[in-house]
Every structure is written in structure tokens, then in C-alpha cells.
Design an enzyme around this catalytic site. Sequence first.
Site, PDB file in Angstrom:
ATOM      1  N   GLN A   1       2.117  -6.094   5.537  1.00 13.18           N
ATOM      2  CA  GLN A   1       2.311  -5.774   4.141  1.00 13.18           C
ATOM      3  C   GLN A   1       3.744  -6.143   3.749  1.00 13.18           C
ATOM      4  OE1 GLN A   1       1.077  -1.819   3.076  1.00 13.18           O
ATOM      5  NE2 GLN A   1      -0.880  -1.979   4.154  1.00 13.18           N
TER       6      GLN A   1
ATOM      7  N   ASN B   1     -12.327  -0.989  -0.993  1.00  8.38           N
ATOM      8  CA  ASN B   1     -11.666  -1.629   0.147  1.00  8.38           C
ATOM      9  C   ASN B   1     -12.320  -1.158   1.449  1.00  8.38           C
ATOM     10  OD1 ASN B   1      -9.241  -2.785   1.759  1.00  8.38           O
ATOM     11  ND2 ASN B   1      -9.290  -0.624   2.373  1.00  8.38           N
ATOM     12  N   GLU B   2     -12.577  -2.066   2.329  1.00 10.11           N
ATOM     13  CA  GLU B   2     -13.158  -1.732   3.645  1.00 10.11           C
ATOM     14  C   GLU B   2     -14.215  -0.637   3.506  1.00 10.11           C
ATOM     15  OE1 GLU B   2     -10.191  -1.309   6.804  1.00 10.11           O
ATOM     16  OE2 GLU B   2      -9.675  -3.434   6.594  1.00 10.11           O
TER      17      GLU B   2
ATOM     18  N   GLU C   1       0.837  -1.198   0.000  1.00  9.95           N
ATOM     19  CA  GLU C   1       0.000   0.000   0.000  1.00  9.95           C
ATOM     20  C   GLU C   1       0.876   1.253   0.000  1.00  9.95           C
ATOM     21  OE1 GLU C   1      -2.831   0.035   3.231  1.00  9.95           O
ATOM     22  OE2 GLU C   1      -3.782   1.871   2.499  1.00  9.95           O
TER      23      GLU C   1
ATOM     24  N   GLU D   1      -6.168  -9.190   3.471  1.00 10.22           N
ATOM     25  CA  GLU D   1      -5.322  -8.543   4.489  1.00 10.22           C
ATOM     26  C   GLU D   1      -5.296  -9.442   5.711  1.00 10.22           C
ATOM     27  OE1 GLU D   1      -6.002  -4.378   5.438  1.00 10.22           O
ATOM     28  OE2 GLU D   1      -6.466  -3.932   3.346  1.00 10.22           O
TER      29      GLU D   1
HETATM   30  O1  AHR Z   1      -3.008  -2.674   6.218  1.00 10.14           O
HETATM   31  C1  AHR Z   1      -3.280  -1.475   6.851  1.00 10.14           C
HETATM   32  C2  AHR Z   1      -4.734  -1.068   6.764  1.00 10.14           C
HETATM   33  O2  AHR Z   1      -5.529  -1.982   7.452  1.00 10.14           O
HETATM   34  C3  AHR Z   1      -5.354  -1.054   5.380  1.00 10.14           C
HETATM   35  O3  AHR Z   1      -5.090   0.128   4.709  1.00 10.14           O
HETATM   36  C4  AHR Z   1      -6.805  -1.183   5.664  1.00 10.14           C
HETATM   37  O4  AHR Z   1      -7.510  -1.793   4.627  1.00 10.14           O
HETATM   38  C5  AHR Z   1      -6.855  -1.958   6.957  1.00 10.14           C
HETATM   39  O5  AHR Z   1      -7.675  -1.373   7.895  1.00 10.14           O
END
Ligand code: AHR
Length: 521
Positions: free
Chosen positions: A373, A202-203, A55, A324
Site C-alpha cells: 500500500q 472487497n474480497e 487503507e 492489490e
Molecule cells: O492489503 C492488505 C489486505 O490484503 C487487504 O485489506 C485485503 O483486501 C487483502 O487481503
Amino acid sequence: MKKLLLILLSSVVAMGVVAQNQQPAQKNTSVRIALHNSTQQNQIIPREIYGQFAEHLGRCIYGGIWVGEDSEIPNEKGYRVDVLEALKALKIPVLRWPGGCFADEYHWMDGIGPREQRPKMVNTNWGGTVEDNSFGTHEFLDFCELLGCEPYVNANVGSGSVEEMAKWVEYMTSDADSPMANLRRKNGREKPWKVKYLGVGNENWGCGGNMTPEYYSDLYRRYATFCKNYSGNRLYKIACGASDYDYNWTDVLMRRVGNQMQALSLHYYTVMDWGRKGSATQFNVDDWYATMGKCVEIETVLKRHCEIMDRYDPSRRIGLLLDEWGTWWDEELGTVRGHLYQQNTLRDAMVAALSFNIFHKYTYRLKMTNIAQMINVLQSMILTRDDEMVLTPTYYLFKMYAAHQGAEYLPLHFESAKLRDKNRREVELLSATASRAEDGTITVSLANVDVENECRVTIALDDDKKYSVKGSILSAGTIDAYNTFDKPNEVKCENFTSFTSEKGSVEVVLPAKSIVSLTLK
Ligand code: AHR
């Protein structure tokens, strides 16, 4: 009454469950591998189970992957050479980008064209850092080509338009004489890329727009409709899924979106308490077991999401993607707030091992996972400091487990001793998985969670063959051992020889707090 209590106590001990801090000495354990399973269809562990996530957050992209062509740090067209080489050894199948929460603030057109003319923006989710957009669509897709992995592009629903998303797909994948394909050509890329995985938001229940599942379902249907298959590229569209225990989100999406998506995502972090996550490196034995307890709870979570999906989609056409996952600790002192930089110990590697051992079981529905990540953020593979690089224990675990990619999942049968962690979660002290590659090689990975006692395991295979065995081990002197720029080799994979092979069985002694992988030929 006293007699009743005694009976109850002895039956608990017989099950191998003991209270917190009262560790059982490991007994001999027998692990049976069913090589000839007539009742089950071959279940392949998709390579994508070993996916990564990068990210625009902290130093994951800038400083981690990308330093720019003018940097003094050795680079190939702007990509760090040391990082690129280390990542190649992991055989990464798929890389998710540009977020995360960043995805729903990202406007892809800001990241194309001459770099010096690209507009800047503020990364509001992650420390208010100025993003100069020097790493954009071309830089990401070319990086995937260099790595030899599939790109997974997560597009913007929260603050982006349908038109913007539709045009991005056209820009990346169309070979026609069309406005977006011609713009791509003007920016130096004649042929389209192949982009299979497209995330639609996303989310969106949180940082991606605080939506209800009903509202998001409708938006998903609309956005996905305009993301077309161009020039032989076939999109695999991924709807934003639930967080952890939000089973209602999965239920609503399955009911209202159903066949319009190829997959639904899920996020699950090994985090104890969002308010007090704890130190990545300073912890005790109780914290170690509590981490494992929270980690293996993902099995219950996966099972329940799978059950809901099975109700709507019994033929299992729609994939579940855990895009994730991983550990989330307090940010390291002295680093920029919001950049989520954390160290990585043997405990993190153990979390990865237990996670994969569970993921393999659910690959009848679970088709991809992406650890959060890849570099310098959360549970990373690699940490960098200027021109230095260090490989984390999690990196070595991924390397050890790479043999499971694309192999046939082999069910295991065994009883493990268990304990209850300080949060009353049950933790099995032995965790294991096995798979068979196309050439017949069997890989068995065993994790001894027990911090004090070794574990003697007899692996029984239902054939008469005497296997030739090779082993590797990941362990360390202490549970909190980690690699630094000054001491980069405190935790790393080593050769392992503590086993004997007989006809139809292999006996192995696992040291305390270790992960062992054996290849049987
Ligand atoms: O991985 C860090 C964050 O965690 C991501 O940006 C988000 O999708 C999640 O809350």
C-alpha cells in the site's frame, strides 16, 4: 543410456535453463523493439496501471497521509506536506480507499460532519486499533484533488446495505436539490466531486463476507443497480474479483454478471508461504530468486484470467483490475501486530520492475493496478516516523517508470538466460519493457535479475535513427540494501551512462542486480 543423458543435459544448457545455484554467466543479449508493428493495434499503457492503494490499516492514513490540522508535523489542512510533495512527484493516477478488508466494515456516514462528533469504531481486521473516523469522505476526496489523481472508492457490501451504498454515491456526486447532496453542502462542500471508480465490495470470498461467487454475483447485480450516475458523473463499477489462482470465481462472475460491471478485480501478492512469509531485510540469494519466481508467476495468473474473460467478452469491454499486488513480508519486530509495517529493499524494487514489465503486456485487458500500500503498510512508497519520512526503493522504481504512463506499449523480442529457483519456478535473468510517448520519446526499462553478473544488451530498433539517450539506474551494493531514517540514501535512482548509441541500435551494460531506464529521443 549415458549418451541419452548427455544429450538431454546439453539441450537444457542450450536453452539457458540451469539448476538452482548454478548461475550462468550472462551472455550478450539482443533485444529487438518493433517500432512499426503493422499487425497490432496501438496498445496504450493506461496511466492507471501505476495506481496506489491506501487503507485504514496501521499508519497508512493516520501518521502517513493525515496528521490533522493541529499537529506539529508540518501539514496543509491536516495532510503531511512532506508526504504530499513526495507523492506528487510520482504522478499518481488513481488512489483506492478505504480498503481492503476495512471497506466491508466501513460505514461512511461515521466519517462526515464535525470531526469531534464523529463516532469511533474498532478496526477489527487490523490490530483492533481504535478508528476515530477523522479521515473520511471529504478528507479523502480533497486529498485526491490535491494530488491530482482519480479517486477509487471501494464501498461496503459485506456489512453494509444497498441504501447505504446508494446514498454514498449520491452524497459524493449529485448536484441536485436532494437529501444527500444537501447534507454534503451542509458539511462544507458545495459542488459534488467527480468519482469514477466504484468498487462494489472487497474480497467478498473472504474478509468481505465469505461468499460463494454465485451469491456474490447476485448481490453485485442488486447493489450496482442502485448506484446511479448523477449530474454528469459516470461510474465505472468494479466487481470484487478473484484471489490469485481462483479461476472459478472469474468464470462465475463473467457468466452471471457480465455486462453489468465495467471491470472485475484480482488480487495477487508476492508471498512465499502465508504461514512463514520471511523477513523483509534478512534473506539470501536463493530467497531473492524465489521471490522473483513467485513474482513472475503473476504472468500465468493474468493470462488465465484474461483467457476466461476473453471467452465471455471477446470485444474486451470489461476491464481486469489488479487492485492489490506487491510483496508481503513478516511484520517488522517491535511494531504493532496487525499493522503490516515492513521495510523495503532493492528486492522489492526488483519485484515492482518485473511486475510492471509483465503488466504492460496485458494492458489489452488489464486497465488498472494498485500496489499495496502507499505508506507504512506492506510494499510502500514511503515510510514515516513522527515527523520524519524516508523514500523506499519501490518509490524510486515508480518514479523511474512514470514515463510509461499513457504511452504506447512496444512489444519486445529477446531470449534471456533462465534459472530454476528453490521452488522449481523458472526465472528469466533479464526482464524488459518499452513504450513510446505521444511526442515520440521511447522509454526502455531493463532489469538484470542476476545478482552476480552484468549483462550486455544490444537494443535493436527497426529504423536508421541514431538516438540521443539518457539513462537512470536503481541498484545498490547488496541485494538487501534499504533506506532508513538514519541512512535514507542507500538505494536511490542515479544517473546512468554505461551505453553507446549507433544508428538503429543502443548498446548497454547492465550491472548485476540493477534496473535501468533509458529514454531515446
Ligand atoms: O492489503 C492488505 C489486505 O490484503 C487487504 O485489506 C485485503 O483486501 C487483502 O487481503
